[in-house]
Design an enzyme around this catalytic site. Structure first.
Site, short mmCIF file in Angstrom:
data_model
loop_
_atom_site.label_atom_id
_atom_site.label_comp_id
_atom_site.label_asym_id
_atom_site.label_seq_id
_atom_site.Cartn_x
_atom_site.Cartn_y
_atom_site.Cartn_z
N HIS A 1 -2.64 -1.54 4.81
CA HIS A 1 -2.42 -0.39 3.90
C HIS A 1 -1.22 0.10 3.83
O HIS A 1 -0.67 0.69 5.09
CB HIS A 1 -3.85 0.39 4.05
CG HIS A 1 -3.86 1.62 3.05
ND1 HIS A 1 -4.43 1.18 1.77
CD2 HIS A 1 -3.43 2.87 2.69
CE1 HIS A 1 -4.53 2.26 0.92
NE2 HIS A 1 -3.91 3.40 1.65
N THR B 1 -14.03 -2.18 7.95
CA THR B 1 -15.60 -1.99 7.97
C THR B 1 -15.97 -1.60 6.68
O THR B 1 -14.98 -1.70 5.50
CB THR B 1 -15.82 -0.68 8.86
OG1 THR B 1 -15.17 0.46 8.32
CG2 THR B 1 -14.99 -0.84 10.35
N ASP C 1 -10.92 1.41 3.80
CA ASP C 1 -9.51 1.86 4.42
C ASP C 1 -9.74 2.67 5.49
O ASP C 1 -8.82 3.36 6.01
CB ASP C 1 -8.64 2.51 3.34
CG ASP C 1 -8.14 1.50 2.34
OD1 ASP C 1 -8.11 0.51 2.64
OD2 ASP C 1 -7.83 1.79 1.32
N MET D 1 -7.20 -7.42 -3.39
CA MET D 1 -7.50 -6.02 -4.19
C MET D 1 -8.96 -6.13 -4.62
O MET D 1 -9.25 -5.89 -5.66
CB MET D 1 -6.64 -6.23 -5.66
CG MET D 1 -5.27 -6.13 -5.28
SD MET D 1 -4.73 -4.60 -4.37
CE MET D 1 -4.64 -3.39 -5.58
C1 GRF Z 1 0.87 -4.14 0.24
O1 GRF Z 1 1.73 -3.02 0.14
C2 GRF Z 1 -0.19 -3.79 0.95
O2 GRF Z 1 -0.05 -2.99 2.14
C3 GRF Z 1 -1.05 -3.64 0.08
O3 GRF Z 1 -0.90 -4.17 -0.90
C4 GRF Z 1 0.40 -4.75 -0.96
C5 GRF Z 1 0.48 -6.40 -1.02
O4 GRF Z 1 1.77 -6.87 -0.93
N1 GRF Z 1 -2.75 -3.72 0.62
P1 GRF Z 1 2.17 -8.27 -0.83
O5 GRF Z 1 1.11 -8.99 -1.94
O6 GRF Z 1 1.60 -8.68 0.43
O7 GRF Z 1 3.51 -8.58 -1.32
#
Ligand code: GRF
Length: 215
Positions: A123, A155, A159, A104
């Site tokens: 994503h 990049t 996203d 994140m």
């Molecule tokens: C997933 O939905 C992914 O697409 C997004 O964050 C979430 C992560 O889930 N970027 P996890 O930690 O892999 O269970």
């Protein structure tokens, strides 16, 4: 597109050595661990890095005997310093591909420059629809009938890097954020190891924005 003059200086060395960057529960990490164990993916996870010490994904890594490191951004003066610290962890481990899996944080120039064309993200929408946070909530609010999951090269544009693979998922009339997220997650777990397999194979090229797999 900064990938146009892509020389991928680190990537060809150990392309099958992965770093997985997480912030949370790590179910996508688990899907990669499982794909490797089942020999559906020829790769090694060299290290798992989390920016949060309470990320349950760290325990998933350790349970699979994978080195798992927490690196707290609050210990660094700015984002670039934090990214440089990550690069310093990845280099000696000869990582060839960095996979963001629920990480994140925005990835900045030090990491992008060290791994050009060699950072993937997953994503939970059909990009370029609904980038950023709460993609499933955005999809529901917009009223789309189909959403899904995307794996793309990272990049500087959030996203919006070249798309490696996507999977579509129906949005049902009685869906909540939770039910839609769960349906998308099933596809995430299927396509992320597959995308890693394609990228680590190395038989691909970029034509403008298009990620093309060579026969
Ligand atoms: C997933 O939905 C992914 O697409 C997004 O964050 C979430 C992560 O889930 N970027 P996890 O930690 O892999 O269970």
């Amino acid at each position: 597109m900064p990938l146009e003059n892509d020389s991928r200086p680190l990537f060809p060395r150990r392309p099958h050595r992965l770093a997985i960057l997480i912030s949370g529960r790590g179910t996508n990490l688990q899907s990669i661990i499982d794909a490797i164990a089942a020999r559906r993916l020829d790769a090694t996870i060299a290290v798992v890095i989390s920016n949060r010490s309470d990320a349950p994904g760290l325990a998933r890594a350790r349970a699979a005997n994978i080195e798992a490191i927490c690196i707290d951004p609050r210990g660094f003066s700015d984002r670039d310093a934090f990214d440089r610290a990550i690069v310093d962890l990845l280099r000696p481990r000869q990582v060839g591909l960095v996979c963001l899996a629920g990480f994140m944080r925005r990835v900045g120039p030090p990491l992008l420059d060290a791994f050009p064309g060699a950072i993937l993200n997953i994503h939970p929408s059909l990009l370029p629809a609904f980038p950023g946070l709460d993609a499933q909530r955005q999809a529901l609010a917009h009223g789309v009938r189909i959403s899904g999951a995307t794996v793309h090269l990272v990049t500087p544009d959030l996203d919006l890097g070249p798309i490696v693979t996507q999977a579509a998922v129906p949005v049902l009339a009685d869906d909540t954020v939770e039910t839609l997220s769960a349906r998308i997650l099933v596809e995430e777990h299927r396509i992320y190891p597959e995308a890693i397999r394609i990228v680590t194979n190395g038989r691909w090229r970029l034509e403008g924005r298009r990620f093309l797999v060579d026969p």
